[in-house]
Design a protein around this motif. Sequence first.
Motif, PDB file in Angstrom:
ATOM      1  N   HIS A  43      -3.685   1.505   9.165  1.00 16.67           N
ATOM      2  CA  HIS A  43      -3.070   2.717   8.316  1.00 16.67           C
ATOM      3  C   HIS A  43      -3.796   2.785   7.064  1.00 16.67           C
ATOM      4  O   HIS A  43      -4.977   3.058   7.090  1.00 16.67           O
ATOM      5  N   ILE A  44      -3.016   2.758   5.791  1.00 20.46           N
ATOM      6  CA  ILE A  44      -3.923   2.926   4.653  1.00 20.46           C
ATOM      7  C   ILE A  44      -4.720   1.422   4.423  1.00 20.46           C
ATOM      8  O   ILE A  44      -5.854   1.589   4.036  1.00 20.46           O
ATOM      9  N   PHE A  81       0.851  -1.158   0.069  1.00 21.07           N
ATOM     10  CA  PHE A  81       0.023  -0.024  -0.201  1.00 21.07           C
ATOM     11  C   PHE A  81       0.917   1.223  -0.082  1.00 21.07           C
ATOM     12  O   PHE A  81       1.914   1.288   0.526  1.00 21.07           O
ATOM     13  N   ILE A  82       0.266   2.317  -0.439  1.00 20.54           N
ATOM     14  CA  ILE A  82       0.975   3.626  -0.679  1.00 20.54           C
ATOM     15  C   ILE A  82       0.036   4.890   0.240  1.00 20.54           C
ATOM     16  O   ILE A  82      -0.997   4.849  -0.198  1.00 20.54           O
ATOM     17  N   ASP A  83       0.766   5.352   0.977  1.00 19.37           N
ATOM     18  CA  ASP A  83       0.332   6.687   1.672  1.00 19.37           C
ATOM     19  C   ASP A  83       0.693   7.649   0.738  1.00 19.37           C
ATOM     20  O   ASP A  83       1.896   8.074   0.528  1.00 19.37           O
ATOM     21  N   CYS A 118      -6.870   8.728  -4.787  1.00 20.13           N
ATOM     22  CA  CYS A 118      -5.843   7.723  -4.128  1.00 20.13           C
ATOM     23  C   CYS A 118      -6.360   7.820  -2.575  1.00 20.13           C
ATOM     24  O   CYS A 118      -7.159   8.519  -2.078  1.00 20.13           O
ATOM     25  N   PHE A 119      -5.649   7.270  -1.750  1.00 19.68           N
ATOM     26  CA  PHE A 119      -5.922   7.351  -0.441  1.00 19.68           C
ATOM     27  C   PHE A 119      -4.735   7.994   0.362  1.00 19.68           C
ATOM     28  O   PHE A 119      -3.531   7.764  -0.145  1.00 19.68           O
ATOM     29  N   GLN A 154      -6.701  -0.894  -5.915  1.00 19.16           N
ATOM     30  CA  GLN A 154      -6.310   0.038  -6.902  1.00 19.16           C
ATOM     31  C   GLN A 154      -5.808   1.670  -6.410  1.00 19.16           C
ATOM     32  O   GLN A 154      -4.889   2.092  -6.623  1.00 19.16           O
ATOM     33  N   MET A 155      -6.979   2.102  -5.540  1.00 20.03           N
ATOM     34  CA  MET A 155      -6.695   3.305  -4.872  1.00 20.03           C
ATOM     35  C   MET A 155      -5.768   3.477  -3.864  1.00 20.03           C
ATOM     36  O   MET A 155      -5.017   4.395  -3.638  1.00 20.03           O
ATOM     37  N   ALA A 156      -5.245   2.182  -3.190  1.00 19.51           N
ATOM     38  CA  ALA A 156      -4.257   2.277  -2.559  1.00 19.51           C
ATOM     39  C   ALA A 156      -2.807   1.622  -2.868  1.00 19.51           C
ATOM     40  O   ALA A 156      -1.758   1.651  -2.418  1.00 19.51           O
TER      41      ALA A 156
END
Length: 365
Positions: free
Chosen positions: A282-283, A71-73, A266-267, A302-304
């Motif tokens: 978290h995410i 996951f990406i913040d 995105c998140f 996908q949004m993460a």
Amino acid sequence: MELEVYRRYSQMARGLEKAELVFKNGRVFSSGTGEFIEGDVAVADGIVIGVGTYEGETEIDLDGKVICPGFIDSHLHLESTLVTPGELVRQAAQCGTTTFIVDPHESANVSGTDGIDYILDQTEDAPANVYVMMPSCVPATHVDDNGCLLTAGRMKAYLDHPRILGLGEVMDAPSVINGSIAMHEKLHLFQDRVKDGHAPFLSPGDLAAYVLGGIDTDHECVDYEYAMSEARNGMYVLIREGSAARNLEAIVKGIVEHHTDTSSFCFCTDDKHIEEIRKEGHINYNVKRAVQLGLPVEKALQMATIQPARCYGLYQLGMIAPGRQADFVILDNVTDLNVTDVYHCGKKIIKDEKVEVKPCPPHLK
């Protein structure tokens, strides 16, 4: 990639040699197509070799679990978590966040470029990918007073740093819209990179002018209608769910109700305290909550993953595919979405493993 290295990887990709590491019997989330597929994931030297049928020198049986990109913040302030940068990364990584896009404007407001250097130094050896956006508004506006005046000239020294992605959130929207020389020098300096926004409640004309200035993202949307106005203007909307502000429910409910395309969303957490990360996640919490509100799990994942990777030009991340970095989140299933294991560059992140805290430079104490 050197030719001899490629030849070795090619042998593994074609199944002619065993891969170093293979994840078997899992459901692979293909973020590029938004589907779950059956297959093994082969890894060597921290990168993905292929998805298919493979044998490995080491094999990990996923027993039907889901293997997803890390996951990406897409936007956060490490300072707001109330722990050291390394400790925050350690805690959040155990929740499946393997990439952090950090804006250290709070450190810079206090200590100038020393504060930015501190964040970079403290995250250099973190068990995750930590990228930094150059603070754009130090001080936040011309009427504020703080410990530094960060001009475009002082930013130039950071342009070649491998972990500086672009320009951090531009809080001084009037300076963009009214053509401030100092502000547009900064925008021009980062003209070929991502420029984050901070643009709550702008009128339609002001928002258009703001985007004309080169702003690419915003995390300040509090409702679906404003989020859509930004998406229609070509911006990425970073849906924020932190401690200081929780906007996910309002925006995701609108997305679900209107069957909105989610490719511009995105998140992020922005500001989330460590005790809430320990309690909620978290995410991974953003993903779970979005699914609970009715968003298809494929869209939430996908949004993460792939969408923030594309937004910030991190094309080695966000997808399980040949040549991508082997950052994985292992989920128990697509309903509960509980994180069971996390891998960064093909290495398992050990739960509750302590990290070395680097000493703070004397002049920053």
